[in-house]
Design an enzyme around this catalytic site. Structure first.
Site, PDB file in Angstrom:
ATOM      1  N   CYS A   7       0.827  -1.189   0.000  1.00 39.80           N
ATOM      2  CA  CYS A   7       0.000   0.000   0.000  1.00 39.80           C
ATOM      3  C   CYS A   7       0.875   1.258   0.000  1.00 39.80           C
ATOM      4  CB  CYS A   7      -0.906  -0.030   1.225  1.00 39.80           C
ATOM      5  SG  CYS A   7      -2.082   1.296   1.209  1.00 39.80           S
TER       6      CYS A   7
ATOM      7  N   CYS B 221      -4.374  -2.055   5.538  1.00 40.31           N
ATOM      8  CA  CYS B 221      -4.112  -0.679   5.184  1.00 40.31           C
ATOM      9  C   CYS B 221      -5.341  -0.038   4.533  1.00 40.31           C
ATOM     10  CB  CYS B 221      -2.945  -0.721   4.218  1.00 40.31           C
ATOM     11  SG  CYS B 221      -2.662   0.767   3.383  1.00 40.31           S
TER      12      CYS B 221
END
Length: 395
Positions: A100, A200
């Site tokens: 991410c 995330c």
């Protein structure tokens, strides 16, 4: 006046990041990323991203900075979610947080920030950046955060020099309690907010359900391997070279059905990961069972009793050239070169002594002590003192 775009996540860390930058005289803009969200797999009824974006709006308002939301769900699905499914199908265990940062926060998000005229992008990560001169060139260093309990440099182990050049980490010098104190003193709504525990930006997701949507369940068996099995008693052969020895030690044992006894059933080997203890649903053993390996082709889970089971431990791992990344490109090893480092194979792990060995096809990481549950698909990161210099995907 330099412009900084802060990724405001609605948490205390990014709130204080925005406050500190404003104090330092930057022109600060808050940007909230709406990433992929699927109500069918989040654990709670509340909608985390909505609550978080409201908190981010209130913080921006309190600090008097402009605020906007960007929807990155399409890119997030392509780059993170699809990648995760793909990895799980191969029997590997990906790390969405590392990805991410590489793919979303410091790539897609950074591009948007630069389009908005930003000089820098800032996040609420507990890590530090330093810049040195070498051969007349500027080189950026990624350093561990000052708070040993919160150091998040590992999550940024895939960043490049280009990304680091534009990054700021204002809370990296602070301890978590200090960050909360600042938020309290500024009356920021996020001061007491609990840290998020989720994938995330997806919020709290039940991983098996999340995977089951894409990966069809298929029943298979759980096999228990005894810790006295001959596979763990092999004497080391004579090696002609260090590389040969490393290759031998980096190979994980290969189990077959006949190596142990069937102790239960499961709904799909691709839902399980090495070192996992929960979710097996097998009782009656003296010590709890741990997953020591999964075979997604044959759909078998191999397990062993207790966390000291020899099937969990190895001290050499391999990273292929395609999945090898140097944050410090100037320190990259050439073939046959070695480097003594401190390394970790997961976020919360204390750093362990290791030696890197560069070979034609990739890089061996040889730990001094055996490591538990070296897991394919996860990231290994290595450090010189408190600087993260490189990383790679465990193959």
């Amino acid at each position: 006046m330099k412009r900084v775009i802060v990724g405001l996540s609605g948490g205390v860390d990014s709130s204080v990041t925005a406050y500190l930058l404003k104090e330092q005289g930057y022109d600060v803009i808050g940007l909230f990323m709406k990433n992929w969200h699927d109500d069918s797999v989040t654990i709670s009824d509340e909608c985390p991203w909505l609550e978080d974006s409201n908190d981010a709006i209130l913080v921006a308002d309190k600090l008097g900075i402009p605020f906007q939301t960007v929807d990155l769900s399409v890119q997030y699905k392509e780059r993170i979610v699809d990648y995760m499914f793909n990895e799980y199908e191969k029997g590997r265990t990906p790390n969405p947080d590392v990805l991410c940062n590489r793919e979303i926060k410091f790539d897609v998000f950074m591009d948007i920030a630069l389009e908005l005229g930003a000089d820098y992008v800032a996040t609420g990560h507990y890590c530090r950046k330093a810049t040195i001169e070498k051969d007349g060139k500027q080189i950026h260093q990624l350093l561990a955060g000052a708070d040993p309990n919160k150091d998040q440099s590992y999550f940024l182990c895939q960043l490049s020099q280009k990304q680091l050049a534009k990054a700021l980490f204002p809370i990296g010098e602070l301890l978590k309690p200090e960050v909360r104190e600042i938020a309290k003193a500024q009356n920021l709504i996020t001061a007491e907010k609990k840290d998020s525990q989720g994938l995330c930006f997806i919020g709290k997701v039940r991983l098996p359900e999340f995977l089951q949507q894409q990966l069809k369940p298929k029943e298979g068996v759980i096999v228990e391997i005894a810790d006295t099995h001959n596979i763990y008693k092999q004497t080391l052969p004579q090696f002609d070279s260090k590389v040969q020895e490393l290759e031998f030690l980096a190979k994980k044992p290969v189990y077959t059905l006949t190596d142990g006894k069937v102790v239960g059933k499961h709904q799909g080997a691709h839902y399980f990961t090495k070192g996992q203890r929960k979710g097996l649903g097998v009782g009656g053993t003296i010590e709890p069972l741990f997953v020591i390996d999964t075979d997604v082709k044959e759909n078998i889970i191999y397990t062993g009793q207790g966390k000291q089971h020899p099937g969990l431990y190895r001290h050499v791992l391999f990273v292929t050239n395609e999945e090898l990344h140097w944050v410090r490109e100037d320190l990259a090893l050439a073939e046959h070169e070695t480097m003594s480092v401190m390394a970790r194979i997961r976020y919360r792990q204390t750093l362990e002594k290791a030696t890197l060995h560069k070979v034609a096809s990739g890089l061996f990481v040889a730990f001094e002590n055996k490591q538990s549950a070296i897991t394919e698909g996860q990231f290994v990161a290595w450090y010189l003192k408190d600087e993260l210099v490189g990383s790679g995907v465990i193959s």
